[in-house]
Each structure stands twice: as C-alpha cells, then as structure tokens.
Design a protein around this motif. Sequence first.
Motif, PDB file in Angstrom:
ATOM      1  N   GLY A  47       4.376   1.418 -10.011  1.00 55.83           N
ATOM      2  CA  GLY A  47       3.412   1.395  -8.917  1.00 55.83           C
ATOM      3  C   GLY A  47       2.798   0.026  -8.714  1.00 55.83           C
ATOM      4  O   GLY A  47       2.709  -0.475  -7.588  1.00 55.83           O
ATOM      5  N   TYR A  51       3.943  -2.408  -5.654  1.00 54.91           N
ATOM      6  CA  TYR A  51       2.937  -2.848  -4.676  1.00 54.91           C
ATOM      7  C   TYR A  51       2.994  -4.358  -4.493  1.00 54.91           C
ATOM      8  O   TYR A  51       2.941  -4.866  -3.365  1.00 54.91           O
ATOM      9  CB  TYR A  51       1.551  -2.415  -5.125  1.00 54.91           C
ATOM     10  CG  TYR A  51       0.448  -2.894  -4.215  1.00 54.91           C
ATOM     11  CD1 TYR A  51       0.170  -2.224  -3.024  1.00 54.91           C
ATOM     12  CD2 TYR A  51      -0.304  -4.025  -4.534  1.00 54.91           C
ATOM     13  CE1 TYR A  51      -0.829  -2.674  -2.173  1.00 54.91           C
ATOM     14  CE2 TYR A  51      -1.308  -4.474  -3.696  1.00 54.91           C
ATOM     15  CZ  TYR A  51      -1.568  -3.805  -2.517  1.00 54.91           C
ATOM     16  OH  TYR A  51      -2.546  -4.243  -1.670  1.00 54.91           O
ATOM     17  N   THR A  55       3.918  -6.305  -1.020  1.00 54.92           N
ATOM     18  CA  THR A  55       2.867  -7.046  -0.322  1.00 54.92           C
ATOM     19  C   THR A  55       2.896  -8.541  -0.614  1.00 54.92           C
ATOM     20  O   THR A  55       2.252  -9.319   0.081  1.00 54.92           O
ATOM     21  CB  THR A  55       1.484  -6.498  -0.701  1.00 54.92           C
ATOM     22  OG1 THR A  55       1.303  -6.590  -2.134  1.00 54.92           O
ATOM     23  CG2 THR A  55       1.349  -5.041  -0.286  1.00 54.92           C
ATOM     24  N   HIS A 198       8.727   2.416  -0.175  1.00 51.19           N
ATOM     25  CA  HIS A 198       7.318   2.028  -0.324  1.00 51.19           C
ATOM     26  C   HIS A 198       6.394   3.189   0.032  1.00 51.19           C
ATOM     27  O   HIS A 198       5.362   3.393  -0.615  1.00 51.19           O
ATOM     28  CB  HIS A 198       7.027   0.824   0.568  1.00 51.19           C
ATOM     29  CG  HIS A 198       5.755   0.105   0.219  1.00 51.19           C
ATOM     30  ND1 HIS A 198       5.618  -0.660  -0.911  1.00 51.19           N
ATOM     31  CD2 HIS A 198       4.560   0.059   0.851  1.00 51.19           C
ATOM     32  CE1 HIS A 198       4.398  -1.163  -0.960  1.00 51.19           C
ATOM     33  NE2 HIS A 198       3.729  -0.740   0.095  1.00 51.19           N
ATOM     34  N   LEU A 201       5.945   5.523  -2.783  1.00 54.35           N
ATOM     35  CA  LEU A 201       4.957   5.073  -3.771  1.00 54.35           C
ATOM     36  C   LEU A 201       3.608   5.721  -3.521  1.00 54.35           C
ATOM     37  O   LEU A 201       2.947   6.196  -4.453  1.00 54.35           O
ATOM     38  CB  LEU A 201       4.838   3.545  -3.706  1.00 54.35           C
ATOM     39  CG  LEU A 201       3.574   2.935  -4.339  1.00 54.35           C
ATOM     40  CD1 LEU A 201       3.574   3.149  -5.846  1.00 54.35           C
ATOM     41  CD2 LEU A 201       3.478   1.445  -4.016  1.00 54.35           C
ATOM     42  N   TRP A 202       3.186   5.787  -2.264  1.00 53.12           N
ATOM     43  CA  TRP A 202       1.863   6.332  -1.952  1.00 53.12           C
ATOM     44  C   TRP A 202       1.820   7.844  -2.119  1.00 53.12           C
ATOM     45  O   TRP A 202       0.765   8.409  -2.425  1.00 53.12           O
ATOM     46  CB  TRP A 202       1.456   5.913  -0.544  1.00 53.12           C
ATOM     47  CG  TRP A 202       1.283   4.429  -0.459  1.00 53.12           C
ATOM     48  CD1 TRP A 202       2.090   3.545   0.198  1.00 53.12           C
ATOM     49  CD2 TRP A 202       0.267   3.655  -1.099  1.00 53.12           C
ATOM     50  NE1 TRP A 202       1.638   2.265   0.017  1.00 53.12           N
ATOM     51  CE2 TRP A 202       0.525   2.294  -0.777  1.00 53.12           C
ATOM     52  CE3 TRP A 202      -0.814   3.969  -1.907  1.00 53.12           C
ATOM     53  CZ2 TRP A 202      -0.275   1.270  -1.241  1.00 53.12           C
ATOM     54  CZ3 TRP A 202      -1.629   2.939  -2.377  1.00 53.12           C
ATOM     55  CH2 TRP A 202      -1.354   1.610  -2.040  1.00 53.12           C
TER      56      TRP A 202
END
Length: 238
Positions: A47, A51, A55, A198, A201-202
């Motif tokens: 995670g 991230y 980003t 991605h 991931l959330w």
Amino acid sequence: MPDKAPQNPAAVDAPPTVGGGRGAAYVYEAPVRLWHWVNAAAILVLGVTGYLIGTGTPAMPGEASGNFLFGYIRFTHFSAGYVLGVGFLLRIYWALMGNPHAMQIFCVPLWRSCFWREVYDEMRWYAFLAVEPDRRVGHNRLAQLAMFFMFTQTITFMIVTGFALYGQGAGRDSWQYRLFGWVFAIWPNSQDVHTWHHLGLWVVVTFALVHIYAVIREDIMSERSISSMISGQRQFRD
C-alpha cells in the motif's frame, strides 16, 4: 419453513455456535494465523510503496545516477507482491487441507436463504439495533461476505493485474507475461491497467480500516477476544 437449498460440505458452513457462557473454541490454525500476519505486513508495504509509485516521490538532490530511491521503492513493492502472491496460493491450499473454518473466506453459501437472514441480523447488530450478537465460532455472516467480496476477490484482482504489469516490464518471454499477459487483451492500454490496479489499492485500504474497526468493536461490544489471530481460539465470555 425449513431451508430447502442444497447443503454444502462443512468446509463452507462451519459449526455455528458454542454453548452459552464461558468457553473457547479452536478456530484459526497456525498456518492461517501465520498467513494472516504475513499477509497484513505485505499489504501494508504494498500500500505504501504502491501509493508512492502512483503519485511520485519528491525530487532528490544531486545527479540522477547517484539516487536510486524510486528503484528501491519499486523493488520493495515487487518483493512484497511476490510474498502476497505466494502466500495467497498457500492460503488456498490450506483452505482445502485445513479445518472447516479455513474455507470460509473462499466459499460463501449465497444460495441459502438462512445465510441472508443471518447477514441481516449481523447488519442490525453492527447498526446497534440488536441486543445480542451472533455467537458463531468462525467469521460471522457479514464478515464472511465482506471477506469474500472485498478481500478475496480484490486480492485476486490485484495479484493478476500486478503480475501483468510486472510481466510487461520483464518482457514477453517472461513467465509473468505468459501467465498474465491476457489482461492486456481486456485493457490494451497499460495505463488503464495501472489505473484499475491503483483503484484496487483503495478498496483494500477501505476494507482494512473497516476490518480493524469491526475487530475492536467486537471485543468491546460482544466481549469476543481480538487475540484469536494470535492464539487461534475464539473466546466467549459472559
């Protein structure tokens, strides 16, 4: 009216309750407990690094050849991905070889009307509308449903898309691309695969937050011990 749906083996529907009062039932075997904590650590690493990969990182001073920060992040992410993938395969193996509770997160009796009644009862319990919780030995029905759709399915998706993206970098001759390259037949643009990966991931982060809250809440509200993933025993106290 009794439920007329076909009954599945005990691996799907583990023994539901223990007797009233003080007692304990051995639920989570050592391989399941070991997998749980290793898996949690791998997801945490994935995670954080995922991230940062998605980003970007702050600009590093000096020559680019003297900094390998992003390379270290990617290497850590890939290593944790292998741990997650191998651990998940071993967890599937133990679901077949372990006790009945080991199968619960992989096979949910959605065809049984009593299952949905129990899910409704659990929803009332978590909404503070019920006085007594379900005294099920393994996962309660709502947790079982959440584990199957938000964890098991999502982790499978993350492993497949993750290895597909890794295989794209490793080359078409790599085993990763040969096994998972079919993902690009669905999303020819690899950026779409990155985006869905991605997004996954959330979903995992949301599940983890709800999971931690539910575990702490159960310990406070129903006095079921949160140490069951350490000792393997589910405690029931007056």
